[in-house]
Design a protein around this motif. Structure first.
Motif, short mmCIF file in Angstrom:
data_model
loop_
_atom_site.label_atom_id
_atom_site.label_comp_id
_atom_site.label_asym_id
_atom_site.label_seq_id
_atom_site.Cartn_x
_atom_site.Cartn_y
_atom_site.Cartn_z
N ILE A 85 -7.03 1.66 -2.21
CA ILE A 85 -5.85 1.41 -1.19
C ILE A 85 -4.75 0.90 -1.92
O ILE A 85 -4.87 -0.19 -2.83
CB ILE A 85 -6.40 0.29 -0.04
CG1 ILE A 85 -7.58 0.93 0.47
CG2 ILE A 85 -5.27 0.26 0.76
CD1 ILE A 85 -8.05 -0.15 1.52
N ARG A 86 -3.67 1.44 -2.03
CA ARG A 86 -2.57 1.07 -2.47
C ARG A 86 -1.45 1.28 -1.75
O ARG A 86 -1.20 2.15 -0.83
CB ARG A 86 -2.27 1.63 -3.97
CG ARG A 86 -2.23 3.09 -4.11
CD ARG A 86 -2.28 3.67 -5.61
NE ARG A 86 -2.42 5.25 -5.55
CZ ARG A 86 -1.32 6.12 -5.58
NH1 ARG A 86 -0.21 5.43 -5.61
NH2 ARG A 86 -1.64 7.30 -5.58
N ALA A 87 -0.30 0.75 -2.24
CA ALA A 87 1.15 0.92 -1.69
C ALA A 87 2.42 0.88 -2.46
O ALA A 87 2.18 0.39 -3.72
CB ALA A 87 1.59 -0.41 -0.41
N GLU A 88 3.09 2.03 -2.11
CA GLU A 88 4.48 1.98 -2.80
C GLU A 88 5.71 1.84 -2.12
O GLU A 88 5.46 2.46 -0.86
CB GLU A 88 4.49 3.22 -3.69
CG GLU A 88 3.47 3.45 -4.78
CD GLU A 88 3.21 4.71 -5.41
OE1 GLU A 88 4.16 5.82 -5.24
OE2 GLU A 88 2.46 5.07 -6.33
N GLN A 89 6.88 1.31 -2.44
CA GLN A 89 7.87 1.12 -1.60
C GLN A 89 9.11 1.70 -2.37
O GLN A 89 9.43 1.37 -3.66
CB GLN A 89 8.14 -0.31 -1.36
CG GLN A 89 9.40 -0.49 -0.25
CD GLN A 89 9.56 -2.02 0.08
OE1 GLN A 89 8.94 -2.56 -0.01
NE2 GLN A 89 10.81 -2.29 0.32
N LEU A 126 7.91 3.49 3.05
CA LEU A 126 6.93 2.70 2.65
C LEU A 126 5.55 4.01 2.44
O LEU A 126 5.50 4.57 3.49
CB LEU A 126 6.26 1.70 3.71
CG LEU A 126 5.01 1.03 3.34
CD1 LEU A 126 5.09 0.37 1.98
CD2 LEU A 126 4.79 0.05 4.34
N HIS A 127 4.97 4.06 1.45
CA HIS A 127 3.88 4.84 1.23
C HIS A 127 2.40 4.11 0.97
O HIS A 127 2.25 3.34 0.18
CB HIS A 127 3.98 5.85 -0.08
CG HIS A 127 5.15 6.92 -0.04
ND1 HIS A 127 5.08 8.15 0.50
CD2 HIS A 127 6.66 6.60 -0.08
CE1 HIS A 127 6.32 8.61 0.38
NE2 HIS A 127 6.99 7.74 0.24
N LEU A 128 1.48 4.39 1.68
CA LEU A 128 0.41 3.80 1.85
C LEU A 128 -0.67 4.88 1.56
O LEU A 128 -0.72 5.98 2.17
CB LEU A 128 -0.11 3.20 3.14
CG LEU A 128 0.86 1.99 3.84
CD1 LEU A 128 0.77 1.55 5.13
CD2 LEU A 128 0.87 0.84 2.92
N TYR A 129 -1.69 4.57 0.64
CA TYR A 129 -2.62 5.41 0.17
C TYR A 129 -4.05 5.02 0.28
O TYR A 129 -4.27 3.96 -0.01
CB TYR A 129 -2.17 5.75 -1.47
CG TYR A 129 -0.95 6.42 -1.62
CD1 TYR A 129 -0.74 7.81 -1.84
CD2 TYR A 129 0.12 5.47 -2.02
CE1 TYR A 129 0.55 8.22 -2.06
CE2 TYR A 129 1.46 5.94 -2.14
CZ TYR A 129 1.55 7.31 -2.22
OH TYR A 129 2.79 7.95 -2.52
N TYR A 158 8.35 11.49 8.32
CA TYR A 158 7.05 10.33 8.15
C TYR A 158 5.87 10.92 8.89
O TYR A 158 5.95 11.96 9.44
CB TYR A 158 7.51 8.98 8.92
CG TYR A 158 8.79 8.51 8.45
CD1 TYR A 158 9.00 7.95 7.22
CD2 TYR A 158 10.08 8.33 9.23
CE1 TYR A 158 10.04 7.44 6.67
CE2 TYR A 158 11.13 8.12 8.93
CZ TYR A 158 11.26 7.40 7.59
OH TYR A 158 12.54 6.90 7.33
N GLU A 183 -2.44 9.81 2.52
CA GLU A 183 -0.84 9.31 2.10
C GLU A 183 -0.29 9.05 3.73
O GLU A 183 -0.04 9.95 4.46
CB GLU A 183 -0.16 10.04 1.42
CG GLU A 183 1.29 9.46 1.13
CD GLU A 183 1.99 10.40 0.38
OE1 GLU A 183 3.34 10.08 -0.07
OE2 GLU A 183 1.68 11.69 -0.24
#
Length: 103
Positions: free
Chosen positions: A20-24, A28-31, A79, A93
């Motif tokens: 589980i990871r996130a990028e901003q 906001l992108h949650l994977y 979104y 994603e």
């Protein structure tokens, strides 16, 4: 996360890894990524378009499509949820706005 464990772990004889990871950035992108068997690209595309979204025999219900539609209704069409087959697993994603304006 529940789908990764249910669909990847149940089909695997080797250890299942879920990341589980996130990028901003502008959003906001949650994977959620697993190393499971993956899902056929045609099934992935049909699932997110709503086609055969109640194919219980293959483990698909309406959960991801319903979540995608709710996000888009609340936040806008840019979104939602994207599904990716990596060839060695699946990535889900979720794309969300940084903030939600309420009027």
């Amino acid at each position: 996360l529940e789908n990764a464990v249910k669909h990847a772990l149940e089909a695997m004889a080797k250890p299942c890894n879920v990341t589980i990871r996130a990028e901003q950035g502008d959003s906001l992108h949650l994977y959620v990524e697993d190393n499971g068997p993956g899902i056929d690209e045609n099934i992935l595309n049909d699932q997110m378009k709503g086609a055969d979204c109640t194919d219980k025999q293959n483990g698909f219900g309406i959960g991801l499509l319903n979540l995608k539609n709710r996000i888009q209704l609340l936040c806008g069409d840019e979104y939602g949820i994207l599904l990716h087959n990596t060839g060695s697993g699946t990535i889900v994603e979720m794309v969300l706005p940084i903030s939600i304006r309420r009027e």
